[in-house]
Design an enzyme around this catalytic site. Structure first.
Site, short mmCIF file in Angstrom:
data_model
loop_
_atom_site.label_atom_id
_atom_site.label_comp_id
_atom_site.label_asym_id
_atom_site.label_seq_id
_atom_site.Cartn_x
_atom_site.Cartn_y
_atom_site.Cartn_z
N ASP A 29 -8.47 -4.05 11.29
CA ASP A 29 -7.09 -3.81 10.87
C ASP A 29 -6.64 -2.55 11.59
O ASP A 29 -7.02 -1.44 11.23
CB ASP A 29 -7.07 -3.62 9.34
N LYS A 35 1.35 2.95 16.63
CA LYS A 35 1.59 1.51 16.49
C LYS A 35 3.09 1.21 16.54
O LYS A 35 3.51 0.14 16.99
CB LYS A 35 1.01 1.04 15.16
N GLU A 61 -1.25 -9.86 9.63
CA GLU A 61 -1.82 -9.10 8.51
C GLU A 61 -1.65 -9.79 7.16
O GLU A 61 -2.64 -9.91 6.42
CB GLU A 61 -1.23 -7.68 8.51
N ASP A 90 3.50 -6.95 2.10
CA ASP A 90 2.65 -5.96 2.77
C ASP A 90 3.49 -4.80 3.28
O ASP A 90 4.18 -4.92 4.30
CB ASP A 90 1.89 -6.65 3.91
N1 LIG Z 1 -0.94 6.71 -3.71
C1 LIG Z 1 -0.01 6.47 -2.81
N2 LIG Z 1 1.29 6.51 -3.15
C2 LIG Z 1 2.25 6.28 -2.23
N3 LIG Z 1 2.02 5.98 -0.96
C3 LIG Z 1 0.73 5.92 -0.56
C4 LIG Z 1 -0.34 6.15 -1.46
N4 LIG Z 1 -1.49 5.99 -0.78
C5 LIG Z 1 -1.14 5.70 0.49
N5 LIG Z 1 0.19 5.66 0.62
C6 LIG Z 1 0.96 5.44 1.85
O1 LIG Z 1 0.57 4.22 2.43
C7 LIG Z 1 0.77 4.30 3.84
C8 LIG Z 1 -0.48 3.82 4.54
O2 LIG Z 1 -0.74 2.55 4.12
P1 LIG Z 1 -1.73 1.60 4.93
O3 LIG Z 1 -2.99 2.30 5.16
O4 LIG Z 1 -1.71 0.32 4.21
O5 LIG Z 1 -0.89 1.50 6.26
P2 LIG Z 1 -1.35 0.94 7.66
O6 LIG Z 1 -2.15 -0.27 7.46
O7 LIG Z 1 -1.96 2.05 8.42
O8 LIG Z 1 0.04 0.65 8.29
P3 LIG Z 1 0.70 -0.73 8.81
O9 LIG Z 1 0.07 -1.84 8.06
O10 LIG Z 1 2.14 -0.55 8.52
O11 LIG Z 1 0.44 -0.73 10.25
C9 LIG Z 1 1.09 5.73 4.17
O12 LIG Z 1 2.47 5.86 4.39
C10 LIG Z 1 0.66 6.46 2.91
O13 LIG Z 1 1.41 7.65 2.69
MG LIG Z 2 -1.69 -2.33 7.19
#
Ligand SMILES: Nc1ncnc2c1ncn2[C@@H]1O[C@H](COP(=O)(O)OP(=O)(O)OP(=O)(O)O)[C@@H](O)[C@H]1O
Ligand SMILES: [Mg+2]
Lengths: 616, 179
Positions: free
Chosen positions: A24, A86, A185, A207
């Protein structure tokens, strides 16, 4: 028994288990997962961490740091600490600077080409930066699985267009990873969820990650995951929530221009505040001597317009799937930003049912990808899943007056091929330009330009007499390939849709050569090994297929011919150079083409016959 | 040698009777069964060539399913198979009910831009146009099954027109709501 070895879905001998992973590659965090010790799981680094922050730091003396260590450099050296790249994949300078985000690093305007990032290591493409992240994950996997990977399933936002997908695939190639599949995803999440729950019926996967938003509506039935529609925004996520808080903060305390270091500090503070508000009713946001208190109520008002956008996309996705709210059995929440209470509340309200929040939103995508990787590597027997996905955005061509004509509509199941006929409008015209675009808008300028190419060598005829058939083929990864053929004379031209935003093959080759050099690897030896492996795989598969169906589907002469060519390849595999082996792989491949096609037709017939027997 | 006999006939490819009234469940089941045997993911470990052929076969089955799944496309396809041209571009409608229906829908569509609540206006439009599509689909089926091809063609032309209005709305939706 022997002849079943190469049947799809059959499990090979245990010692032949192939190592494949799901990755991922997220905006904020990246993960790698695999089948290990009897179950699908995420793989951890030496420190026991599963999430790898998608941050790359370019330090002095060509030192590159990835993940937490890179993140730690952000405050001190923001210009060389690259996060959220990304969002830049497959995008030009103008695409990404139109949105007034607070950027913390320098972007290089490359005109129509993909934007670059200025660092002390030079101007880097987001593809190169992503490759650094992939390399770290691949190394982690090889270490914890104890062997070389045959390939990886890499996830992309469902709403990624052709240019963004191609860029992701290029990044994997640069990292030396074979891409078994680009998987959407939300589809990956559905797989992980569906396998657990053994659910049947329609579900919606919502998502919302760090940088992207996807909504997919799927029909689940006996291991088939059929995506009915998908929608989203490849530039909507938690990053935008952070930006909204930052804008509020700057306005409230009356801040003007900020330095890059301050911008980074402010964004970090805003992200922490946002995450804090998922539990607390009120948090502090501080920058230097400025301190403000942010309540959940104010925060909700700040992000509501962003959530509105997401909800509108849900509405359209349901309509495209020709379903209503009541048809949706479950709403599965994925991505870190679905932890925001306001997001859960509004999504629940809109769908009219509590969304499912009990699965781990961080890991579900990687787990689903690993499950698919396991199957594609050929390790799984029986209970195969089948993933039928769709193209998220319509594909079309430019017509008179800068308008678009759609060739393949959004939400069409892939793979898909569509042909369109064009003709010349001048006497004796021998070339013609075709401009391929992706998007829903009427004007070409409002769509994404994927490629412009010229068809040459059209035989001169009177205007309107030539019949040029252009075929658009989208594969299971959602990638487009275009070929053209002049029908009256049969002149053929193949066009790979790449340019506009992708890297050319020479670019990739150059980057690869330099990375081999850096790794002290012998390029020749590597190429030879790769060809030998490929030759062996081809010979094994063909022998098994011949045992199974050779008699039934080939004449005696055909069998003899194929066998003798296989024999030569076998010899070459042992004594030949990489180029020799490649040439003979090609020869055997060509000789077996008709056989392969007959086998597939036979399996179609068999499937049909099976059904008709069932029905009686 | 095995070969698919009716390469171009979507009904035969999916093993279904050539008729307008299809059992949706049977259509989906046949489709999934076939994809299980040809989808490129089933050939992941195979040669480049085999994977290319699988992509082609799988695309062919998707095309068949896509055509038969949509009632309007299924109607067009049946007309084509039975030798009737389906180019409705220069049809002029004489049915006054349809003319009224069309004018109302067009007005609704034109008023979208100025609507105080464009989302609600869009919802209403989709409801109305989908209602009209259902109505004319039923009329098409009656004509086609009675062998009254003139009537079937006429209804199909109306369907085509309505689908055009629908995609016009989709386009406007994208612009109004900024997708
Ligand atoms: N407890 C929380 N409350 C609010 N937001 C959160 C919390 N934990 C994580 N996030 C937010 O979630 C986001 C990251 O999520 P995730 O890891 O699913 O994204 P990613 O997979 O890296 O991104 P994408 O799928 O968009 O490419 C960040 O913006 C982070 O600030
Ligand atoms: Mg993601």
């Amino acid at each position: 028994m022997l002849m079943q070895i190469a049947e799809p879905g059959q499990s090979p001998e245990p010692h032949q288990r192939k190592l494949a992973v799901g990755i991922d590659l997220g905006t904020t965090n990246s993960l790698v997962a695999s089948f290990r010790n009897g179950r699908l799981q995420t793989l951890r680094d030496a420190a026991g961490e599963q999430l790898l922050p998608s941050v790359v730091y370019y330090g002095e003396n060509a030192r590159v740091l990835v993940g937490k260590e890179a993140e730690a450099m952000a405050a001190a050296d923001p210009a060389n600490t690259l996060a959220s790249v990304k969002r830049l994949m497959g995008r030009s300078y103008n695409d990404v600077t139109l949105s007034p985000a607070l950027s913390t690093y320098d972007l290089v305007d490359c005109g129509e080409d993909m934007v670059k990032l200025q660092t002390r290591a030079g101007a880097l493409s987001p593809v190169q930066v992503s490759a650094e992240i992939l390399k770290v994950l691949a190394a982690r996997a090889q270490e914890s699985l104890g062997g070389e990977l045959v390939g990886a399933v890499i996830t992309v936002p469902a709403y990624f267009d052709d240019a963004q997908r191609q860029a992701t695939k290029d990044a994997a190639r640069l990292a030396g990873l074979k891409v078994l599949r680009l998987l959407n995803e939300p589809t990956a999440a559905a797989v992980a969820y569906g396998l657990d729950e053994k659910e049947e019926g329609a579900i919606a996967v919502f998502d919302l990650g760090g940088g992207t938003f996807d909504i997919s509506v799927l029909q689940l039935s006996k291991g088939v995951f059929e995506v009915l529609s998908t929608g989203g925004d490849s530039a909507l996520g938690g990053d935008d929530f952070d930006q909204a808080i930052a804008a509020w903060f700057m306005q409230s305390v009356g801040l003007g221009e900020l330095s890059a270091v301050e911008r980074r500090q402010l964004l970090t503070a805003c992200r922490a505040a946002k995450e804090g508000l998922s539990d607390a009713e009120q948090v502090d946001v501080a920058l230097g001597q400025h301190l403000l208190s942010l309540t959940r109520e104010v925060f909700n008002d700040l992000v509501d317009p962003l959530i509105d956008k997401a909800i509108r996309a849900c509405k359209r996705a349901l309509r495209d799937a020709r379903l209503s709210h009541d048809d949706i059995q479950n709403v599965v929440m994925v991505g870190g930003s679905t932890r925001v209470p306001r997001v859960r509340e509004r999504v629940g309200q809109w769908f009219g049912r509590e969304p499912l929040v009990d699965i781990d939103p961080d890991t579900v995508v990687a787990i689903g990808a690993a499950s698919q990787a396991e199957q594609l590597a050929g390790n799984r027997s029986g209970e195969d899943t089948l993933l039928l996905d769709v193209i998220p955005l319509s594909l079309g061509v430019e017509t008179m007056g800068g308008l678009t004509e759609k060739i393949i509509h959004r939400n069409t199941t892939i793979p898909v091929a569509m042909a369109q006929e064009f003709t010349t409008f001048k006497d004796g015209q021998t070339a013609m330009a075709i401009h391929v675009v992706q998007g829903e808008r009427e004007l070409v300028d409002d769509c994404r330009s994927l490629a412009k190419f010229e068809l040459r060598g059209i035989p001169p005829m009177v205007a309107g007499a030539a019949r040029i058939k252009v075929t658009f083929q989208v594969d299971a990864d959602g990638l487009l390939q275009v070929s053209a053929r002049e029908e009256t004379t049969g002149t053929e031209s193949q066009v790979q849709v790449k340019p506009a935003y992708g890297l050319s093959d020479t670019d990739i080759a150059d980057m690869l050569t330099s990375s081999y050099a850096a790794a002290g690897e012998d390029k020749e030896a590597r190429a030879l090994r790769e060809q030998q492996v490929e030759a062996e795989a081809l010979l094994q598969a063909l022998s098994a297929a011949l045992l199974a169906d050779g008699e039934a589907l080939l004449s005696e002469d055909e069998q003899k011919d194929l066998l003798s060519k296989m024999e030569v390849l076998h010899q070459q595999k042992q004594d030949g150079s990489a180029a020799d082996i490649a040439r003979h792989i090609e020869i055997v491949g060509a000789a077996s083409e008709a056989f392969a096609e007959r086998r597939m037709d036979a399996s179609i017939k068999k499937a049909l016959a099976g059904r008709q027997v069932d029905e009686i | 040698m095995t070969e698919i006999d009716h390469r171009d006939d979507h009904f035969a490819l999916l093993g279904l009777p050539r008729q307008f009234d299809l059992d949706q469940g049977a259509l989906t089941a046949a489709y999934r069964e076939l994809q299980r045997s040809v989808h490129p993911d089933r050939y992941a470990g195979k040669s480049e060539r085999e994977r290319r052929i699988a992509v082609q076969k799988s695309s062919q089955i998707n095309e068949a399913y896509d055509t038969l799944k949509s009632l309007t496309r299924r109607a067009a396809y049946l007309l084509k198979l039975s030798g009737h041209s389906v180019d409705g571009s220069n049809t002029s409608f004489t049915d006054s009910n349809f003319l009224m229906q069309q004018i109302t829908l067009r007005e609704e569509l034109a008023e979208l831009e100025g609507a105080s609540d464009p989302e609600a206006a869009l919802d209403a439009f989709y409801r109305d146009v989908d209602g009209a599509i259902a109505e004319h689909t039923a009329a098409f089926q009656r004509g086609f099954e009675d062998g009254d091809y003139a009537a079937a063609k006429d209804e199909y032309a109306k369907l085509q027109f309505l689908e055009k209005l629908r995609s016009e709305a989709e386009r406007k939706e994208g612009e109004l709501l900024d997708y």
